[in-house]
Design a protein around this motif. Structure first.
Motif, PDB file in Angstrom:
ATOM      1  N   PRO A 181      -5.435  -6.291  16.073  1.00  0.00           N
ATOM      2  CA  PRO A 181      -5.007  -4.894  16.115  1.00  0.00           C
ATOM      3  C   PRO A 181      -4.517  -4.324  14.786  1.00  0.00           C
ATOM      4  O   PRO A 181      -4.077  -3.188  14.733  1.00  0.00           O
ATOM      5  N   ALA A 182      -4.566  -5.066  13.695  1.00  0.00           N
ATOM      6  CA  ALA A 182      -4.101  -4.559  12.404  1.00  0.00           C
ATOM      7  C   ALA A 182      -4.994  -3.413  11.927  1.00  0.00           C
ATOM      8  O   ALA A 182      -6.201  -3.447  12.109  1.00  0.00           O
ATOM      9  N   THR A 183      -4.362  -2.412  11.323  1.00  0.00           N
ATOM     10  CA  THR A 183      -5.089  -1.283  10.747  1.00  0.00           C
ATOM     11  C   THR A 183      -4.598  -1.071   9.320  1.00  0.00           C
ATOM     12  O   THR A 183      -3.532  -1.581   8.942  1.00  0.00           O
ATOM     13  N   VAL A 184      -5.346  -0.294   8.566  1.00  0.00           N
ATOM     14  CA  VAL A 184      -4.935   0.029   7.201  1.00  0.00           C
ATOM     15  C   VAL A 184      -3.570   0.718   7.226  1.00  0.00           C
ATOM     16  O   VAL A 184      -2.694   0.417   6.418  1.00  0.00           O
ATOM     17  N   GLY A 185      -3.371   1.618   8.175  1.00  0.00           N
ATOM     18  CA  GLY A 185      -2.096   2.325   8.294  1.00  0.00           C
ATOM     19  C   GLY A 185      -0.935   1.379   8.566  1.00  0.00           C
ATOM     20  O   GLY A 185       0.158   1.548   8.001  1.00  0.00           O
ATOM     21  N   MET A 186      -1.148   0.398   9.413  1.00  0.00           N
ATOM     22  CA  MET A 186      -0.086  -0.573   9.721  1.00  0.00           C
ATOM     23  C   MET A 186       0.274  -1.385   8.478  1.00  0.00           C
ATOM     24  O   MET A 186       1.444  -1.676   8.224  1.00  0.00           O
ATOM     25  N   ILE A 187      -0.734  -1.745   7.691  1.00  0.00           N
ATOM     26  CA  ILE A 187      -0.500  -2.519   6.466  1.00  0.00           C
ATOM     27  C   ILE A 187       0.254  -1.668   5.452  1.00  0.00           C
ATOM     28  O   ILE A 187       1.233  -2.117   4.849  1.00  0.00           O
ATOM     29  N   GLU A 188      -0.172  -0.422   5.278  1.00  0.00           N
ATOM     30  CA  GLU A 188       0.515   0.482   4.353  1.00  0.00           C
ATOM     31  C   GLU A 188       1.957   0.713   4.783  1.00  0.00           C
ATOM     32  O   GLU A 188       2.857   0.761   3.942  1.00  0.00           O
ATOM     33  N   ASN A 189       2.198   0.835   6.087  1.00  0.00           N
ATOM     34  CA  ASN A 189       3.560   1.021   6.594  1.00  0.00           C
ATOM     35  C   ASN A 189       4.426  -0.199   6.335  1.00  0.00           C
ATOM     36  O   ASN A 189       5.610  -0.071   6.009  1.00  0.00           O
ATOM     37  N   ALA A 190       3.864  -1.395   6.481  1.00  0.00           N
ATOM     38  CA  ALA A 190       4.623  -2.621   6.222  1.00  0.00           C
ATOM     39  C   ALA A 190       5.049  -2.685   4.757  1.00  0.00           C
ATOM     40  O   ALA A 190       6.183  -3.065   4.445  1.00  0.00           O
ATOM     41  N   VAL A 191       4.159  -2.292   3.855  1.00  0.00           N
ATOM     42  CA  VAL A 191       4.490  -2.268   2.427  1.00  0.00           C
ATOM     43  C   VAL A 191       5.575  -1.231   2.158  1.00  0.00           C
ATOM     44  O   VAL A 191       6.528  -1.480   1.418  1.00  0.00           O
ATOM     45  N   ALA A 192       5.458  -0.066   2.789  1.00  0.00           N
ATOM     46  CA  ALA A 192       6.454   0.997   2.609  1.00  0.00           C
ATOM     47  C   ALA A 192       7.830   0.563   3.119  1.00  0.00           C
ATOM     48  O   ALA A 192       8.841   0.816   2.467  1.00  0.00           O
ATOM     49  N   LYS A 193       7.869  -0.101   4.262  1.00  0.00           N
ATOM     50  CA  LYS A 193       9.146  -0.586   4.806  1.00  0.00           C
ATOM     51  C   LYS A 193       9.781  -1.628   3.898  1.00  0.00           C
ATOM     52  O   LYS A 193      10.995  -1.780   3.882  1.00  0.00           O
ATOM     53  N   ALA A 194       8.956  -2.341   3.128  1.00  0.00           N
ATOM     54  CA  ALA A 194       9.464  -3.337   2.180  1.00  0.00           C
ATOM     55  C   ALA A 194       9.961  -2.669   0.895  1.00  0.00           C
ATOM     56  O   ALA A 194      10.544  -3.325   0.041  1.00  0.00           O
ATOM     57  N   GLY A 195       9.723  -1.367   0.760  1.00  0.00           N
ATOM     58  CA  GLY A 195      10.227  -0.618  -0.387  1.00  0.00           C
ATOM     59  C   GLY A 195       9.216  -0.391  -1.504  1.00  0.00           C
ATOM     60  O   GLY A 195       9.590  -0.011  -2.616  1.00  0.00           O
ATOM     61  N   TYR A 196       7.935  -0.539  -1.197  1.00  0.00           N
ATOM     62  CA  TYR A 196       6.884  -0.372  -2.203  1.00  0.00           C
ATOM     63  C   TYR A 196       5.837   0.606  -1.674  1.00  0.00           C
ATOM     64  O   TYR A 196       5.903   1.033  -0.537  1.00  0.00           O
ATOM     65  N   GLY A 197       4.845   0.915  -2.477  1.00  0.00           N
ATOM     66  CA  GLY A 197       3.781   1.809  -2.050  1.00  0.00           C
ATOM     67  C   GLY A 197       2.454   1.087  -2.023  1.00  0.00           C
ATOM     68  O   GLY A 197       2.232   0.158  -2.800  1.00  0.00           O
ATOM     69  N   ALA A 198       1.560   1.524  -1.136  1.00  0.00           N
ATOM     70  CA  ALA A 198       0.213   0.948  -1.058  1.00  0.00           C
ATOM     71  C   ALA A 198      -0.769   2.052  -0.703  1.00  0.00           C
ATOM     72  O   ALA A 198      -0.484   2.894   0.132  1.00  0.00           O
ATOM     73  N   LYS A 199      -1.913   2.019  -1.391  1.00  0.00           N
ATOM     74  CA  LYS A 199      -2.969   2.979  -1.045  1.00  0.00           C
ATOM     75  C   LYS A 199      -4.324   2.371  -1.304  1.00  0.00           C
ATOM     76  O   LYS A 199      -4.451   1.396  -2.006  1.00  0.00           O
TER      77      LYS A 199
END
Length: 67
Positions: free
Chosen positions: A49-67
């Motif tokens: 069930p992983a999506t690009v959005g879920m991965i980007e959100n996990a990075v954001a919650k860790a305090g970084y950015g992903a695109k």
């Protein structure tokens, strides 16, 4: 299985890249993560069930950015 390369922003040291890797590994469906501090990038292999959005959100919650 999908493979996607992300640009990661905000990493300044090895601890940062380890924190990003740990956060993304916690996303259900992520099979492997490889974070490069040198190129500020991350390669992720994932399935549903992983999506690009879920991965980007996990990075954001860790305090970084992903695109």
């Amino acid at each position: 299985m999908s493979e996607k390369k992300f640009e990661v922003t905000g990493m300044t040291c090895a601890a940062c890249s380890a924190h990003v890797e740990k956060a993304v590994k916690g996303v259900e469906g992520v099979k492997s993560v490889s974070v490069s501090l040198l190129t500020n990038s991350m390669l992720v292999d994932f399935v549903s069930p992983a999506t690009v959005g879920m991965i980007e959100n996990a990075v954001a919650k860790a305090g970084y950015g992903a695109k």
